[in-house]
Scaffold this motif. Structure first.
Motif, PDB file in Angstrom:
ATOM      1  N   LYS A 297       5.063  -4.633   1.696  1.00 15.19           N
ATOM      2  CA  LYS A 297       3.649  -4.886   1.895  1.00 15.19           C
ATOM      3  C   LYS A 297       3.463  -5.838   3.078  1.00 15.19           C
ATOM      4  CE  LYS A 297       2.311  -4.111  -2.912  1.00 15.19           C
ATOM      5  NZ  LYS A 297       1.709  -4.712  -4.144  1.00 15.19           N
ATOM      6  N   ARG A 298       2.408  -5.606   3.822  1.00 19.11           N
ATOM      7  CA  ARG A 298       2.198  -6.356   5.059  1.00 19.11           C
ATOM      8  C   ARG A 298       2.121  -7.856   4.822  1.00 19.11           C
ATOM      9  NH1 ARG A 298      -2.430  -8.103   7.404  1.00 19.11           N
ATOM     10  NH2 ARG A 298      -3.721  -6.851   6.002  1.00 19.11           N
ATOM     11  N   ASN A 299       1.561  -8.291   3.695  1.00 21.18           N
ATOM     12  CA  ASN A 299       1.347  -9.716   3.471  1.00 21.18           C
ATOM     13  C   ASN A 299       2.553 -10.436   2.879  1.00 21.18           C
ATOM     14  OD1 ASN A 299       1.286  -8.642   0.912  1.00 21.18           O
ATOM     15  ND2 ASN A 299      -0.762  -9.383   0.372  1.00 21.18           N
ATOM     16  N   VAL A 300       3.696  -9.770   2.735  1.00 24.92           N
ATOM     17  CA  VAL A 300       4.900 -10.446   2.269  1.00 24.92           C
ATOM     18  C   VAL A 300       5.336 -11.451   3.338  1.00 24.92           C
ATOM     19  CG1 VAL A 300       7.345 -10.147   1.707  1.00 24.92           C
ATOM     20  CG2 VAL A 300       5.662  -8.506   0.858  1.00 24.92           C
ATOM     21  N   PRO A 301       5.536 -12.715   2.981  1.00 29.19           N
ATOM     22  CA  PRO A 301       5.963 -13.709   3.981  1.00 29.19           C
ATOM     23  C   PRO A 301       7.245 -13.267   4.678  1.00 29.19           C
ATOM     24  CG  PRO A 301       5.290 -14.795   1.952  1.00 29.19           C
ATOM     25  CD  PRO A 301       5.321 -13.329   1.649  1.00 29.19           C
ATOM     26  N   VAL A 302       7.298 -13.430   5.996  1.00 28.65           N
ATOM     27  CA  VAL A 302       8.427 -12.914   6.770  1.00 28.65           C
ATOM     28  C   VAL A 302       9.727 -13.655   6.476  1.00 28.65           C
ATOM     29  CG1 VAL A 302       6.948 -12.077   8.626  1.00 28.65           C
ATOM     30  CG2 VAL A 302       7.882 -14.401   8.743  1.00 28.65           C
ATOM     31  N   ALA A 304      10.493 -14.814   3.339  1.00 31.23           N
ATOM     32  CA  ALA A 304      10.712 -14.813   1.896  1.00 31.23           C
ATOM     33  C   ALA A 304      12.005 -14.088   1.543  1.00 31.23           C
ATOM     34  CB  ALA A 304       9.536 -14.150   1.189  1.00 31.23           C
ATOM     35  N   PRO A 305      12.917 -14.708   0.781  1.00 29.27           N
ATOM     36  CA  PRO A 305      14.094 -13.996   0.281  1.00 29.27           C
ATOM     37  C   PRO A 305      13.663 -12.894  -0.688  1.00 29.27           C
ATOM     38  CG  PRO A 305      14.365 -16.382   0.081  1.00 29.27           C
ATOM     39  CD  PRO A 305      12.922 -16.132   0.388  1.00 29.27           C
ATOM     40  N   LEU A 306      14.321 -11.753  -0.584  1.00 29.72           N
ATOM     41  CA  LEU A 306      13.986 -10.606  -1.416  1.00 29.72           C
ATOM     42  C   LEU A 306      15.170 -10.226  -2.280  1.00 29.72           C
ATOM     43  CD1 LEU A 306      12.233  -8.380   1.311  1.00 29.72           C
ATOM     44  CD2 LEU A 306      11.190 -10.149  -0.142  1.00 29.72           C
ATOM     45  N   VAL A 307      14.910  -9.347  -3.234  1.00 32.03           N
ATOM     46  CA  VAL A 307      15.981  -8.795  -4.039  1.00 32.03           C
ATOM     47  C   VAL A 307      15.727  -7.313  -4.218  1.00 32.03           C
ATOM     48  CG1 VAL A 307      14.815  -9.373  -6.226  1.00 32.03           C
ATOM     49  CG2 VAL A 307      17.305  -9.035  -6.181  1.00 32.03           C
ATOM     50  N   ALA A 308      16.759  -6.499  -3.956  1.00 32.71           N
ATOM     51  CA  ALA A 308      16.694  -5.052  -4.141  1.00 32.71           C
ATOM     52  C   ALA A 308      17.442  -4.735  -5.428  1.00 32.71           C
ATOM     53  CB  ALA A 308      17.322  -4.330  -2.961  1.00 32.71           C
ATOM     54  N   ASP A 309      16.703  -4.549  -6.510  1.00 33.94           N
ATOM     55  CA  ASP A 309      17.293  -4.448  -7.845  1.00 33.94           C
ATOM     56  C   ASP A 309      17.998  -5.769  -8.137  1.00 33.94           C
ATOM     57  OD1 ASP A 309      18.008  -3.489 -10.291  1.00 33.94           O
ATOM     58  OD2 ASP A 309      19.471  -2.041  -9.571  1.00 33.94           O
ATOM     59  N   THR A 310      19.339  -5.806  -8.063  1.00 39.78           N
ATOM     60  CA  THR A 310      20.049  -7.068  -8.276  1.00 39.78           C
ATOM     61  C   THR A 310      20.686  -7.604  -6.995  1.00 39.78           C
ATOM     62  OG1 THR A 310      22.074  -5.885  -8.898  1.00 39.78           O
ATOM     63  CG2 THR A 310      20.539  -6.451 -10.674  1.00 39.78           C
ATOM     64  N   THR A 311      20.465  -6.937  -5.873  1.00 35.82           N
ATOM     65  CA  THR A 311      21.106  -7.311  -4.612  1.00 35.82           C
ATOM     66  C   THR A 311      20.191  -8.207  -3.783  1.00 35.82           C
ATOM     67  OG1 THR A 311      22.332  -5.225  -4.569  1.00 35.82           O
ATOM     68  CG2 THR A 311      22.164  -6.445  -2.503  1.00 35.82           C
ATOM     69  N   ALA A 312      20.673  -9.403  -3.455  1.00 33.25           N
ATOM     70  CA  ALA A 312      19.899 -10.318  -2.624  1.00 33.25           C
ATOM     71  C   ALA A 312      19.761  -9.759  -1.210  1.00 33.25           C
ATOM     72  CB  ALA A 312      20.570 -11.689  -2.584  1.00 33.25           C
ATOM     73  N   VAL A 317      12.067  -9.289  10.897  1.00 33.75           N
ATOM     74  CA  VAL A 317      10.842  -8.566  11.237  1.00 33.75           C
ATOM     75  C   VAL A 317      11.152  -7.429  12.200  1.00 33.75           C
ATOM     76  CG1 VAL A 317       8.594  -8.749  12.373  1.00 33.75           C
ATOM     77  CG2 VAL A 317       9.396 -10.578  10.859  1.00 33.75           C
ATOM     78  N   VAL A 318      10.671  -6.229  11.877  1.00 28.74           N
ATOM     79  CA  VAL A 318      10.689  -5.102  12.807  1.00 28.74           C
ATOM     80  C   VAL A 318       9.256  -4.836  13.272  1.00 28.74           C
ATOM     81  CG1 VAL A 318      11.182  -2.645  13.111  1.00 28.74           C
ATOM     82  CG2 VAL A 318      12.723  -4.076  11.728  1.00 28.74           C
ATOM     83  N   VAL A 319       8.338  -4.659  12.330  1.00 30.06           N
ATOM     84  CA  VAL A 319       6.916  -4.502  12.632  1.00 30.06           C
ATOM     85  C   VAL A 319       6.212  -5.801  12.252  1.00 30.06           C
ATOM     86  CG1 VAL A 319       4.799  -3.245  12.043  1.00 30.06           C
ATOM     87  CG2 VAL A 319       6.960  -2.011  12.311  1.00 30.06           C
ATOM     88  N   GLU A 320       5.509  -6.365  13.195  1.00 29.68           N
ATOM     89  CA  GLU A 320       4.819  -7.634  12.941  1.00 29.68           C
ATOM     90  C   GLU A 320       3.762  -7.481  11.851  1.00 29.68           C
ATOM     91  OE1 GLU A 320       5.383 -10.585  14.208  1.00 29.68           O
ATOM     92  OE2 GLU A 320       6.920 -10.002  15.681  1.00 29.68           O
ATOM     93  N   PRO A 321       3.637  -8.504  10.976  1.00 29.45           N
ATOM     94  CA  PRO A 321       2.606  -8.412   9.914  1.00 29.45           C
ATOM     95  C   PRO A 321       1.194  -8.521  10.471  1.00 29.45           C
ATOM     96  CG  PRO A 321       3.692 -10.567   9.907  1.00 29.45           C
ATOM     97  CD  PRO A 321       4.427  -9.726  10.907  1.00 29.45           C
TER      98      PRO A 321
END
Length: 321
Positions: A297-302, A304-312, A317-321
């Motif tokens: 989502k566009r408003n996700v802080p650039v 912010a650490p993410l998790v894909a299922d259980t993978t950190a 940035v590729v496309v600017e928010p």
């Protein structure tokens, strides 16, 4: 269409949409390094090949595509999209004109739907649309390659390398002198590193070009009308796309890569947090380790650490928010 190069030593067949060519030939990282160094070739003979001939071909395609092609010089490569009436991406074409014919390669299995649409739009234009998939195979030579190109072969040259529209009957003979053969997984790893989107991987039924950074490379903002152009102009002039493409560095301690469609969440919200995106393509890169492309989502802080299922996952940035 099954490639004859699957009979080469070490060939392991690819699966899914890339079925029909080799995933690798026994050493994924060696093959990646070969491509990065400008050696070897990639068998892309499973991709669809479509030609458009006739004296109205460029002016006609100009009306249908997102790219400005009415004065496309012979030999100059470009890429273009076909959008729905609502601006969603339906087709991606990788084009070159040889002076009499426009050659395009497209995602495997999409050529029939593309040709059906093009045929429905011919009206009184002097054009002929032909499926050449059975006769021509796409072969990719990486940037910096000094491999010879057979005389008469149509070439689409870009910053990432050269795509050859090689007569399918010549594929085995060409492979014997252009080696080493490199599998589609190595090609995909470099594509992800280069942040290049792929139809059906980085796209879904509601993807618009702005989300993937296709504005400029595949969408020309100063050309005339085409189907979906109102959405492109509205987002460009008045707003922002709802999602954006990101590049992810994945936790290298995980054994398995997150698959296409794996949901992304903010790491600090835990496994029950809200879904903020999904993984589109994940690969193991010979230098960067496990990496991926994803839509968030566009408003996700650039930062912010993410998790894909259980993978950190850490994002770039590729496309600017």
């Amino acid at each position: 269409m099954k490639s004859p190069l699957l009979s080469l030593p070490g060939a392991v067949p690819a699966e899914g949409v890339d079925e029909g060519v080799a995933a690798h030939y026994g050493d994924l990282f060696r093959e990646q390094r070969a491509l990065a160094d400008g050696t070897g070739f990639v068998d892309l003979s499973h991709r669809g090949v479509v030609t458009v001939s006739g004296e109205d071909r460029l002016s006609w395609l100009h009306l249908l595509l997102t790219q400005h092609v009415s004065e496309l010089p012979p030999g100059e490569a470009t890429e273009a999209l076909i959008l729905s009436a609502h601006g969603h991406i339906e087709h991606a074409l990788y084009l070159v004109d040889d002076g009499t014919t426009v050659w395009a390669h497209v995602e495997p299995g999409t050529q029939d739907a593309l040709i059906a649409y093009l045929e429905s739009m011919k009206f009184f234009y002097r054009v002929e649309v032909t499926d050449r998939t059975a006769d021509f195979a796409v072969v990719h030579l990486p940037a910096g390659s000094i491999a010879e190109v057979p005389e008469g072969v149509v070439v689409r040259e870009t910053a990432y390398g050269r795509d050859l529209f090689l007569p399918r009957a010549d594929l085995e003979a060409y492979a014997a002198q252009a080696g080493p053969a490199v599998g589609i997984l190595a090609y995909e790893a470099l594509r992800v590193e280069q942040h290049r989107p792929r139809l059906g991987f980085e796209t879904d039924h509601r993807t618009i070009p702005h989300e993937l950074g296709w504005i400029g490379t595949a969408v020309h903002l100063q050309k005339g009308c085409y189907r979906g152009q109102e959405t492109v102009a509205r987002v460009q002039n008045l707003g922002k796309p709802p999602r954006r493409l990101v590049f992810l560095h994945l936790d290298g301690s995980e054994v398995h890569l997150p698959t296409h469609g794996t949901e992304l969440r903010l790491a600090d919200e835990g496994p029950d947090g809200r879904k903020i995106g999904f993984v589109t393509t994940s690969v193991r890169h010979h230098e960067l380790g496990p990496v991926a492309l994803a839509l968030v989502k566009r408003n996700v802080p650039v930062d912010a650490p993410l998790v894909a299922d259980t993978t950190a996952a850490a994002q770039e940035v590729v496309v600017e928010p």
